[in-house]
Design a protein around this motif. Structure first.
Motif, PDB file in Angstrom:
ATOM      1  N   PRO B  29       0.801  -1.226  -0.367  1.00 23.35           N
ATOM      2  CA  PRO B  29       0.409   0.025   0.137  1.00 23.35           C
ATOM      3  C   PRO B  29       1.107   1.747   0.251  1.00 23.35           C
ATOM      4  N   ASN B  30       2.341   1.160   0.290  1.00 26.47           N
ATOM      5  CA  ASN B  30       2.780   2.806   0.655  1.00 26.47           C
ATOM      6  C   ASN B  30       2.170   3.595   1.366  1.00 26.47           C
ATOM      7  N   GLY B  31       1.920   5.386   0.614  1.00 27.72           N
ATOM      8  CA  GLY B  31       1.151   5.848   2.123  1.00 27.72           C
ATOM      9  C   GLY B  31       2.475   6.741   2.944  1.00 27.72           C
ATOM     10  N   ALA B  32       1.687   7.463   3.460  1.00 29.69           N
ATOM     11  CA  ALA B  32       2.334   8.354   4.105  1.00 29.69           C
ATOM     12  C   ALA B  32       2.745   7.291   5.607  1.00 29.69           C
ATOM     13  N   MET B  33       3.756   7.338   5.892  1.00 26.39           N
ATOM     14  CA  MET B  33       3.828   6.200   7.569  1.00 26.39           C
ATOM     15  C   MET B  33       2.951   7.086   9.230  1.00 26.39           C
ATOM     16  N   ASP B  34       2.613   8.188   8.421  1.00 32.72           N
ATOM     17  CA  ASP B  34       1.644   8.800   9.667  1.00 32.72           C
ATOM     18  C   ASP B  34       0.908   9.523   9.121  1.00 32.72           C
ATOM     19  N   PRO B  35      -0.371   9.074   8.528  1.00 30.33           N
ATOM     20  CA  PRO B  35      -1.685   9.093   8.163  1.00 30.33           C
ATOM     21  C   PRO B  35      -2.464   9.848   9.105  1.00 30.33           C
ATOM     22  N   LEU B  36      -2.297   9.657  10.085  1.00 37.12           N
ATOM     23  CA  LEU B  36      -2.859  11.165  11.503  1.00 37.12           C
ATOM     24  C   LEU B  36      -2.232  12.515  10.677  1.00 37.12           C
ATOM     25  N   ALA B  37      -0.625  12.658  10.940  1.00 36.08           N
ATOM     26  CA  ALA B  37       0.009  14.141  10.877  1.00 36.08           C
ATOM     27  C   ALA B  37      -0.258  14.569   9.454  1.00 36.08           C
ATOM     28  N   MET B  38      -0.262  13.344   7.954  1.00 37.95           N
ATOM     29  CA  MET B  38      -0.471  13.962   7.185  1.00 37.95           C
ATOM     30  C   MET B  38      -1.750  14.281   6.697  1.00 37.95           C
ATOM     31  N   GLN B  39      -3.183  13.899   7.180  1.00 36.49           N
ATOM     32  CA  GLN B  39      -4.119  14.421   7.602  1.00 36.49           C
ATOM     33  C   GLN B  39      -4.562  16.310   7.905  1.00 36.49           C
ATOM     34  N   ILE B  40      -4.215  15.646   8.770  1.00 37.39           N
ATOM     35  CA  ILE B  40      -4.033  16.792   9.998  1.00 37.39           C
ATOM     36  C   ILE B  40      -3.436  18.220   9.116  1.00 37.39           C
ATOM     37  N   ALA B  41      -1.842  17.674   8.252  1.00 34.44           N
ATOM     38  CA  ALA B  41      -1.534  19.338   7.386  1.00 34.44           C
ATOM     39  C   ALA B  41      -2.745  19.001   6.244  1.00 34.44           C
ATOM     40  N   ASN B  42      -3.541  18.391   6.065  1.00 36.84           N
ATOM     41  CA  ASN B  42      -4.390  18.725   4.480  1.00 36.84           C
ATOM     42  C   ASN B  42      -5.233  19.586   5.557  1.00 36.84           C
ATOM     43  N   LEU B  43      -6.046  19.209   6.617  1.00 37.07           N
ATOM     44  CA  LEU B  43      -7.221  20.014   6.811  1.00 37.07           C
ATOM     45  C   LEU B  43      -6.826  21.409   6.780  1.00 37.07           C
ATOM     46  N   LEU B  44      -5.996  21.655   7.642  1.00 37.31           N
ATOM     47  CA  LEU B  44      -5.910  23.005   8.165  1.00 37.31           C
ATOM     48  C   LEU B  44      -5.618  23.442   7.003  1.00 37.31           C
ATOM     49  N   ILE B  45      -5.704  23.385   5.784  1.00 39.91           N
ATOM     50  CA  ILE B  45      -5.446  24.280   4.749  1.00 39.91           C
ATOM     51  C   ILE B  45      -6.659  23.660   3.525  1.00 39.91           C
TER      52      ILE B  45
END
Lengths: 236, 326
Positions: B29-45
């Motif tokens: 699957p790959n993808g962000a190791m820390d999916p939480l941080a990745m999603q937080i960064a996206n949601l902030l903007i």
């Protein structure tokens, strides 16, 4: 076909595994493939991936989506119940399809373990090639690398143990044997299988819409080619 | 409408929430190791939660924004500066044209994320932007980012955010409570019962050190050698993100984003998905503690995390809309 009772267990909190047996057999794998194909045709909303293996099928799921279907209840318990009901249904024989023909060059220049294999098995190179190309193999599962198909079962006489020390680099297309399994390295990678040949076919090609040549449940037949044909294949 | 990599960093890749639907072909699957941080960064903007971001380790990359942009950083705090002015993580930030984003020290965490509003203009491979370095596909030409790479931004990114000044918006995502400070929780695996008494006992409150040869495939754990009651040959079957495999050496590995899809080692447990972000943010050498939980607890924690992300999304939308009206 005789029905085997399946064991269903959690693989963490976002995956669930149905295991039919703790041994390798074509009959058990047919049940795996049957369920795998069933869920391909009738997908469960929220199941994002499936991993069929020798004797088990793992479903990866998004618990948020499953929870909605479970009316707020436990996603795992909901899935487990659903799977138990389905796996209790009678299974059918997997439909046999035409085998994929894979040309393999068994020249020692492309088969670093071929000579050793003759010593281990007591077969001549010609006998070994004849035995390896005599059977139609089933793709029991894919894993290890993108497009790496675990195929079985090779003739008892040419079953080989894994190498004591794995090679750091195996060339893409290398055809190997490990125990009763045979397989082809889709990419250059480290590996411990005994290498008895090489195919000029691209087993894994990222430029294709379907990058993997093999799918779970496929049938495969090897066809011996000469070194000249091998090189011509690449030139063509 | 692009950013340029001025310095590559240790291992910087484009990742999203992962490549789903191809594990039956052995495509991980790959993808962000820390999916939480990745999603937080996206949601902030106000990006989609699964928009592709840039994941990086320390030493971190240096970026130049060839156009004004709206960004957020999350995950590890590598003390970011934009044109030498320190900027915080977990805040939305307006970045002016030609600004240089760099990182000065590894203050906390192990893996950082940069999200840019609108996202990166790249080709998807098999429904995902995530980089699969083994296959050489996805993300930026299937490889880690290199010096002088130019990553194009999607056209939609630009219009809304042409600010000529660096500006850090005052609201932030409070990530306390999402990351664990004490123990990491795991669900005992199907082969847990194969462990001998000592090993089972140890796993009720286990301490491990994360080893240096940990990477995106998995984190290797150093602890006392664990053993099974008797030697057993397992048939290969599915494994997943967070699976704790017991290797023949008696040491454990926790499988992560770039893991193989199948394995034949005993699966003694599975880190609950909600605690994977905490695990991956620990640097090699860190001592971690693992405690078992049951499915009910794991699912409750997961549900709470999902609700947090939903609330964060709503709050960011409200704040940004109010800001733009202002």
């Amino acid at each position: 076909m005789k029905k085997t009772i399946a064991h269903i267990y959690a693989l963490g909190d976002q995956a669930i595994t149905i295991e039919w047996s703790s041994s390798i057999s074509e009959e058990v794998n047919n049940q795996v493939m049957h369920s795998f194909h069933f869920f391909q045709i009738h997908p469960i909303e929220g199941v994002t991936d499936m991993i069929p293996a020798y004797s088990s099928l793992t479903l990866i799921y998004n618990p948020t989506i499953i929870r909605k279907q479970a009316m707020g209840g436990s996603p795992f318990e909901w899935l487990k119940k659903k799977l138990a009901a389905l796996t209790a249904a009678p299974s059918i024989n997997a439909k046999e399809t035409e085998p994929i023909v894979v040309p393999v060059c068994y020249d020692t220049s492309l088969a670093p373990d071929l000579v050793e294999a003759t010593q281990i098995t007591g077969c001549s190179i010609e006998e070994l090639i004849a035995l390896h190309t005599s059977k139609i193999y089933k793709v029991y599962m894919l894993g290890f690398l993108p497009g790496f198909a675990y195929m079985a079962s090779v003739h008892q006489q040419i079953q080989l143990p894994r190498k004591a020390t794995p090679r750091k680099l195996v060339a893409a297309g290398s055809v190997g044997i490990a125990g009763e399994q045979t397989g082809i390295y889709p990419l250059e990678a480290p590996g411990g299988w005994q290498l008895i040949g090489q195919t000029p076919l691209k087993i894994f090609d990222i430029t294709k819409e379907e990058p993997c040549l093999f799918k779970p449940g496929n049938w495969v037949k090897f066809e011996a080619i000469t070194l000249e044909q091998f090189h011509q294949f690449n030139a063509a | 409408m692009s950013i340029t990599i001025i310095k590559a960093g240790l291992f910087s890749t484009v990742q999203d929430t992962g490549r789903k639907g191809f594990q039956h072909l052995g495509i991980n699957p790959n993808g962000a190791m820390d999916p939480l941080a990745m999603q937080i960064a996206n949601l902030l903007i106000q990006n989609k939660a699964d928009e592709a971001v840039i994941e990086f380790f320390y030493p971190a990359p240096v970026f130049r924004f060839n156009t004004a942009a709206f960004i957020a950083l999350s995950g590890a705090d590598f003390v970011a500066t934009i044109n030498d002015i320190p900027v915080p993580i977990n805040h939305p930030i307006f970045v002016p044209e030609n600004a240089v984003l760099s990182f000065t020290k590894k203050q906390s965490g192990h893996i950082g994320y940069l999200a840019i509003q609108g996202g990166l203009e790249l080709n998807e491979w098999m429904n995902s932007y995530s980089t699969n370095t083994r296959a050489g596909a996805g993300g930026m030409e299937g490889r880690a980012l290199q010096k002088d790479d130019e990553l194009k931004l999607k056209a939609s990114a630009i219009q809304k955010n042409s600010q000529s000044q660096l500006q850090v918006l005052p609201w932030m995502a409070d990530t306390k409570g999402l990351y664990q400070t004490q123990s990491l929780r795991y669900l005992p695996g199907n082969e847990f019962s194969l462990l001998n008494t000592f090993s089972q006992q140890f796993m009720t409150n286990a301490q491990f050190t994360i080893l240096a040869d940990s990477d995106r495939m998995g984190y290797r754990l150093k602890g006392p050698a664990l053993k099974c009651k008797k030697q057993i040959e397992l048939i290969s079957s599915g494994v997943t993100n967070g699976t704790i495999q017991l290797l023949p050496s008696g040491q454990c590995i926790v499988l992560l984003a770039d893991h193989q899809t199948t394995g034949g080692y005993p699966r003694i447990g599975h880190i609950i998905q909600s605690d994977i972000p905490t695990l991956v943010q620990q640097s090699p050498g860190t001592i971690i503690r693992l405690i078992p939980v049951n499915m009910e607890t794991a699912e409750k924690i997961n549900n709470r995390q999902g609700q947090y992300l939903q609330q964060l999304k709503n709050a960011c939308t409200l704040q940004l809309n109010a800001y733009h009206r202002h």
